[in-house]
Motif scaffolding. Structure first.
Motif, PDB file in Angstrom:
ATOM      1  N   ALA A 206       0.825  -1.215   0.000  1.00  0.00           N
ATOM      2  CA  ALA A 206       0.000   0.000   0.000  1.00  0.00           C
ATOM      3  C   ALA A 206       0.854   1.258   0.000  1.00  0.00           C
ATOM      4  O   ALA A 206       0.346   2.350  -0.268  1.00  0.00           O
ATOM      5  CB  ALA A 206      -0.930   0.006   1.206  1.00  0.00           C
ATOM      6  N   GLU A 207       2.142   1.125   0.285  1.00  0.00           N
ATOM      7  CA  GLU A 207       3.041   2.275   0.251  1.00  0.00           C
ATOM      8  C   GLU A 207       3.398   2.692  -1.180  1.00  0.00           C
ATOM      9  O   GLU A 207       4.001   3.743  -1.375  1.00  0.00           O
ATOM     10  CB  GLU A 207       4.336   1.944   1.005  1.00  0.00           C
ATOM     11  CG  GLU A 207       4.144   1.681   2.487  1.00  0.00           C
ATOM     12  CD  GLU A 207       5.431   1.226   3.145  1.00  0.00           C
ATOM     13  OE1 GLU A 207       6.448   1.084   2.438  1.00  0.00           O
ATOM     14  OE2 GLU A 207       5.421   1.025   4.381  1.00  0.00           O
ATOM     15  N   ILE A 208       3.039   1.875  -2.162  1.00  0.00           N
ATOM     16  CA  ILE A 208       3.421   2.116  -3.553  1.00  0.00           C
ATOM     17  C   ILE A 208       2.188   2.537  -4.350  1.00  0.00           C
ATOM     18  O   ILE A 208       1.250   1.762  -4.509  1.00  0.00           O
ATOM     19  CB  ILE A 208       4.053   0.865  -4.173  1.00  0.00           C
ATOM     20  CG1 ILE A 208       5.266   0.417  -3.347  1.00  0.00           C
ATOM     21  CG2 ILE A 208       4.462   1.135  -5.630  1.00  0.00           C
ATOM     22  CD1 ILE A 208       5.806  -0.949  -3.727  1.00  0.00           C
ATOM     23  N   GLU A 209       2.208   3.772  -4.847  1.00  0.00           N
ATOM     24  CA  GLU A 209       1.103   4.246  -5.678  1.00  0.00           C
ATOM     25  C   GLU A 209       1.207   3.626  -7.072  1.00  0.00           C
ATOM     26  O   GLU A 209       2.302   3.479  -7.616  1.00  0.00           O
ATOM     27  CB  GLU A 209       1.142   5.770  -5.785  1.00  0.00           C
ATOM     28  CG  GLU A 209      -0.054   6.354  -6.531  1.00  0.00           C
ATOM     29  CD  GLU A 209      -0.142   7.866  -6.446  1.00  0.00           C
ATOM     30  OE1 GLU A 209      -1.173   8.412  -6.869  1.00  0.00           O
ATOM     31  OE2 GLU A 209       0.824   8.497  -5.953  1.00  0.00           O
ATOM     32  N   VAL A 210       0.062   3.277  -7.648  1.00  0.00           N
ATOM     33  CA  VAL A 210       0.028   2.605  -8.945  1.00  0.00           C
ATOM     34  C   VAL A 210      -0.389   3.604 -10.014  1.00  0.00           C
ATOM     35  O   VAL A 210      -1.471   4.203  -9.951  1.00  0.00           O
ATOM     36  CB  VAL A 210      -0.938   1.400  -8.919  1.00  0.00           C
ATOM     37  CG1 VAL A 210      -0.984   0.726 -10.282  1.00  0.00           C
ATOM     38  CG2 VAL A 210      -0.509   0.403  -7.842  1.00  0.00           C
ATOM     39  N   SER A 211       0.480   3.779 -11.001  1.00  0.00           N
ATOM     40  CA  SER A 211       0.301   4.762 -12.066  1.00  0.00           C
ATOM     41  C   SER A 211       0.180   4.054 -13.404  1.00  0.00           C
ATOM     42  O   SER A 211       0.899   3.085 -13.684  1.00  0.00           O
ATOM     43  CB  SER A 211       1.509   5.713 -12.073  1.00  0.00           C
ATOM     44  OG  SER A 211       1.540   6.510 -13.237  1.00  0.00           O
ATOM     45  N   VAL A 212      -0.717   4.554 -14.251  1.00  0.00           N
ATOM     46  CA  VAL A 212      -0.891   3.982 -15.586  1.00  0.00           C
ATOM     47  C   VAL A 212      -1.035   5.096 -16.615  1.00  0.00           C
ATOM     48  O   VAL A 212      -1.510   6.188 -16.303  1.00  0.00           O
ATOM     49  CB  VAL A 212      -2.132   3.058 -15.675  1.00  0.00           C
ATOM     50  CG1 VAL A 212      -1.940   1.795 -14.865  1.00  0.00           C
ATOM     51  CG2 VAL A 212      -3.392   3.792 -15.257  1.00  0.00           C
ATOM     52  N   GLY A 213      -0.618   4.810 -17.854  1.00  0.00           N
ATOM     53  CA  GLY A 213      -0.906   5.700 -18.961  1.00  0.00           C
ATOM     54  C   GLY A 213      -2.325   5.500 -19.430  1.00  0.00           C
ATOM     55  O   GLY A 213      -2.865   4.382 -19.391  1.00  0.00           O
ATOM     56  N   THR A 214      -2.957   6.584 -19.866  1.00  0.00           N
ATOM     57  CA  THR A 214      -4.377   6.506 -20.220  1.00  0.00           C
ATOM     58  C   THR A 214      -4.621   6.040 -21.648  1.00  0.00           C
ATOM     59  O   THR A 214      -5.747   5.705 -21.994  1.00  0.00           O
ATOM     60  CB  THR A 214      -5.046   7.888 -20.066  1.00  0.00           C
ATOM     61  OG1 THR A 214      -4.453   8.809 -21.000  1.00  0.00           O
ATOM     62  CG2 THR A 214      -4.889   8.403 -18.650  1.00  0.00           C
ATOM     63  N   GLY A 215      -3.592   6.023 -22.498  1.00  0.00           N
ATOM     64  CA  GLY A 215      -3.801   5.692 -23.898  1.00  0.00           C
ATOM     65  C   GLY A 215      -4.281   6.900 -24.669  1.00  0.00           C
ATOM     66  O   GLY A 215      -4.498   7.983 -24.122  1.00  0.00           O
ATOM     67  N   ALA A 216      -4.473   6.706 -25.959  1.00  0.00           N
ATOM     68  CA  ALA A 216      -4.741   7.832 -26.854  1.00  0.00           C
ATOM     69  C   ALA A 216      -6.218   8.171 -27.003  1.00  0.00           C
ATOM     70  O   ALA A 216      -6.553   9.227 -27.519  1.00  0.00           O
ATOM     71  CB  ALA A 216      -4.146   7.550 -28.231  1.00  0.00           C
ATOM     72  N   SER A 217      -7.126   7.301 -26.615  1.00  0.00           N
ATOM     73  CA  SER A 217      -8.548   7.559 -26.880  1.00  0.00           C
ATOM     74  C   SER A 217      -9.403   6.875 -25.820  1.00  0.00           C
ATOM     75  O   SER A 217      -8.912   6.125 -24.974  1.00  0.00           O
ATOM     76  CB  SER A 217      -8.922   7.045 -28.280  1.00  0.00           C
ATOM     77  OG  SER A 217      -8.707   5.653 -28.367  1.00  0.00           O
ATOM     78  N   GLY A 218     -10.704   7.107 -25.922  1.00  0.00           N
ATOM     79  CA  GLY A 218     -11.652   6.499 -25.004  1.00  0.00           C
ATOM     80  C   GLY A 218     -12.105   7.472 -23.937  1.00  0.00           C
ATOM     81  O   GLY A 218     -11.356   8.344 -23.511  1.00  0.00           O
TER      82      GLY A 218
END
Length: 259
Positions: A206-218
């Protein structure tokens, strides 16, 4: 796992634009209420005209540190191969002080072969580059502890990449934020691996934030829903075409504010 508040980041890709445009977009992103603005650490554009306009990462971060007052800033991600790790720690500490404690130290092992060959770095193999990153991270941490003045806060470390055997082990040991471009199914699987690596060293995932790229569309709600359920809380919109239009960023900020 306890999730922090949802955050929206902009990766303002330093390509295909005059610097004045990039400077204006950073100001606009801050005014819009963006949480973080990243650039990237490359020497040539990654798409579009391969010889188009492009700017260097850390010089730009120093300028953003002076230009902005609220947003966090950083590289998504800084390439470990391009700088001595002690030097990178010193650069990060300096930019953090300029920004009054708003730097995120994003780092990865590197992958864009043209950067290496054009600028005279040894490319090697993906495994070799990951091994060098594993050696660099403790050196960066040690140097940050020696610098005077120190960073304004304990620098958040973001590690980018999805390798389950090496990268996620480094995330478990060193990172405050993990970034990937995973879909929800892949993210769920990789988070299970990350939790195992954390258990091996006695760290709370839980000490690690999870980050993602959103992609180009949607639509943001459609894209983010499954990722949010899987555990992501930091969503990064990439912008790098001519004009660097922030329309997609505005949609994601509206979604964040509706939650």
């Amino acid at each position: 796992m306890t999730n922090p508040a949802i955050q929206i980041a902009l990766q303002l890709q330093p390509q295909h634009a005059d610097y004045a445009t990039l400077r204006d977009r950073v100001r606009e992103a801050e005014d819009l209420g963006t949480d973080i603005v990243f650039n990237w650490d490359h020497f040539y554009p990654l798409y579009g005209d391969p010889d188009g306009k492009h700017y260097e990462c850390w010089t730009m971060l120093g300028a953003w540190a002076e230009q902005t007052s609220r947003i966090e800033i950083g590289a998504l991600v800084s390439c470990n191969s391009y700088r001595n790790p002690d030097l990178l720690a010193d650069m990060a500490r300096t930019v953090d002080n300029i920004s009054d404690g708003r730097l995120i130290l994003g780092i990865g092992s590197g992958w864009f072969e043209r950067d290496y060959t054009e600028y005279g770095y040894e490319f090697g193999t993906a495994g070799q580059r990951l091994d060098v990153l594993a050696e660099a991270l403790p050196r960066i941490e040690e140097r940050l502890g020696k610098l005077n003045p120190p960073p304004r806060r304990k620098l958040p470390v973001l590690i980018g990449g999805g390798g389950e055997r090496k990268t996620l082990r480094m995330v478990a040991r060193h990172a405050n934020i993990w970034h990937s471009f995973s879909d929800a199914e892949t993210l769920t699987r990789k988070l299970a691996v990350l939790r195992k690596h954390c258990a091996d060293i006695g760290r709370d995932p839980a000490e690690i934030e999870v980050s993602v790229g959103t992609g180009a569309s949607g639509e943001p709600a459609e894209v983010a829903g499954p990722l949010l359920e899987a555990g992501a809380t930091l969503f990064t919109v990439g912008v790098g075409n001519e004009g660097h239009d922030l329309g997609q960023l505005k949609s994601w900020l509206a979604w964040r504010d509706s939650q």
